[in-house]
Design an enzyme around this catalytic site. Structure first.
Site, PDB file in Angstrom:
ATOM      1  N   LYS A 112      52.416  49.186  54.752  1.00 29.93           N
ATOM      2  CA  LYS A 112      53.698  48.860  54.106  1.00 29.93           C
ATOM      3  C   LYS A 112      53.466  48.289  52.709  1.00 29.93           C
ATOM      4  O   LYS A 112      54.220  48.577  51.779  1.00 29.93           O
ATOM      5  CB  LYS A 112      54.493  47.863  54.953  1.00 29.93           C
ATOM      6  CG  LYS A 112      54.932  48.422  56.296  1.00 29.93           C
ATOM      7  CD  LYS A 112      56.359  48.924  56.256  1.00 29.93           C
ATOM      8  CE  LYS A 112      56.702  49.907  57.360  1.00 29.93           C
ATOM      9  NZ  LYS A 112      56.512  49.389  58.719  1.00 29.93           N
ATOM     10  N   LYS A 195      55.530  64.425  64.454  1.00 28.59           N
ATOM     11  CA  LYS A 195      56.556  64.041  65.418  1.00 28.59           C
ATOM     12  C   LYS A 195      57.947  64.125  64.808  1.00 28.59           C
ATOM     13  O   LYS A 195      58.110  63.983  63.601  1.00 28.59           O
ATOM     14  CB  LYS A 195      56.317  62.583  65.851  1.00 28.59           C
ATOM     15  CG  LYS A 195      55.099  62.398  66.705  1.00 28.59           C
ATOM     16  CD  LYS A 195      55.135  61.103  67.491  1.00 28.59           C
ATOM     17  CE  LYS A 195      55.476  59.857  66.700  1.00 28.59           C
ATOM     18  NZ  LYS A 195      55.235  58.610  67.427  1.00 28.59           N
ATOM     19  N   LYS A 198      59.389  61.643  61.912  1.00 26.68           N
ATOM     20  CA  LYS A 198      58.311  61.096  61.079  1.00 26.68           C
ATOM     21  C   LYS A 198      58.601  61.289  59.591  1.00 26.68           C
ATOM     22  O   LYS A 198      58.330  60.418  58.789  1.00 26.68           O
ATOM     23  CB  LYS A 198      56.959  61.749  61.427  1.00 26.68           C
ATOM     24  CG  LYS A 198      56.176  60.964  62.465  1.00 26.68           C
ATOM     25  CD  LYS A 198      55.508  59.709  61.883  1.00 26.68           C
ATOM     26  CE  LYS A 198      54.950  58.839  62.992  1.00 26.68           C
ATOM     27  NZ  LYS A 198      55.086  57.424  62.863  1.00 26.68           N
TER      28      LYS A 198
END
Ligand code: TRP
Length: 329
Positions: A112, A195, A198
């Site tokens: 992040k 996925k 995502k």
């Protein structure tokens, strides 16, 4: 006595089929056998400074989706994290024993921080202690989470163990990941890689709130290739992913017939997508309608939330009382 299960989901928007088949359906299967606390991690979501209207709306959306999918507010404590301020007090205590080095080494923090170098705030750094507080506040035995949360759970155990050592007590247990095993159905995204959900683009995912036209459009645009060239050839990833969706959402006969068509090189992806779209619509429509009904009933949503928070408050206030006493307040 029933074992205790805690899990949270960040209110980032609508739930998609990946959320449903990955976690949600399994949460619902756990509600009879375990003492479940499933909450919406709205404190956690503040790390990205959401607009208040979006925050409110997203919390409601998840609450309604949980109920629409079959989570029973009579059996499960469904609540918003912010309705349980005891969590914040435990978070403060745990932060006193959480070290800068270990928080900085956390993979999700590093990711992040790299993605948003202008917003590396203390809440982001201490995300794992808040999550540990969510879990330890109910003295959870199990935490059903995906692979990406395992490090956080490991840190939870570290903080629990450290608290015990500092105060020379065996107070907190060691919550374990709950493994869904073969019940965890992977739902690939419509862009052929990875996925569902995502990628940032909403076109990669089918949301439980998508209407029929949107579902059709998204599926017809799903990534494919130019088709098989050899009999019985192995399917490349994009095609294998599309077939996985067919497997989950269509009947076994449908799957078999397209699989055969692929193997003898007569497949037309357009036909497959049309069938997949219709079956997906059949699957999603009842959820969508139920979500809309629930969302329209503010009083009911408020009640579910309040009852859930009251149930959560019972176990949380006990923990905080005991912890305060252990600490010496
Ligand atoms: N960090 C989790 C996620 O991003 C959400 C979460 C917050 C959570 N607190 C939790 C999950 C406690 C399990 C238990 O998905």
């Amino acid at each position: 006595m029933k074992r205790i299960v805690v899990s949270g989901i960040r209110p980032t928007g609508n739930l998609h089929l990946g959320n449903y088949f990955g976690a949600l359906r399994n949460f619902i299967r756990m509600q009879d056998e375990y003492n479940c606390y499933f909450f919406i991690a709205d404190y956690h979501s503040l790390t990205t400074h959401p607009h208040p209207d979006h925050l409110r709306q997203n919390v409601k959306q998840i609450l309604a989706s949980y109920i629409a999918c079959g989570m029973d507010p009579e059996k499960v404590a469904i609540y918003a994290q912010s309705d349980l301020p005891e969590t914040v007090e435990l978070y403060l205590f745990l932060n006193m024993n959480a070290y800068l080095g270990e928080l900085e080494r956390c993979t999700s923090f590093k990711d992040k921080a790299r993605q948003n170098p202008d917003n590396i705030n203390a809440g982001l750094l201490t995300y794992p202690t808040l999550m540990a507080a969510d879990i330890l506040i109910h003295k959870a035995d199990y935490v059903p989470v995906g692979k990406d949360q395992e490090q956080h759970l490991e840190m939870t155990r570290t903080f629990a163990h450290r608290f015990n050592s500092i105060y020379g007590m065996d107070y907190f247990g060691q919550p374990q990941a709950f493994n869904f095993g073969s019940n965890l159905v992977k739902i690939p995204g419509l862009d052929g890689s990875g996925k569902m959900g995502k990628s940032e683009s909403g076109n990669n995912a089918i949301f439980l709130t998508d209407d029929d036209a949107v579902i059709r459009k998204k599926i017809m645009r799903a990534t494919t290739d130019s088709g098989p060239v050899e009999m019985n050839q192995q399917k490349p990833e994009v095609i294998a992913n599309l077939f996985q969706l067919v497997k989950v959402l269509c009947s076994e006969e449908t799957y078999k017939s397209f699989d055969e068509a692929y193997n003898n090189c007569t497949i037309r992806y357009g036909d497959l997508k049309k069938q997949l779209a219709e079956d997906t619509i059949k699957f999603v429509a009842p959820f969508r309608e139920r979500i809309q009904e629930i969302l329209a009933d503010d009083a009911y949503l408020e009640k579910v939330r309040r009852v859930g928070a009251e149930k959560a408050h019972e176990s949380a206030s006990k923990t905080v009382r005991e912890v305060r006493n252990i600490i010496g307040f």
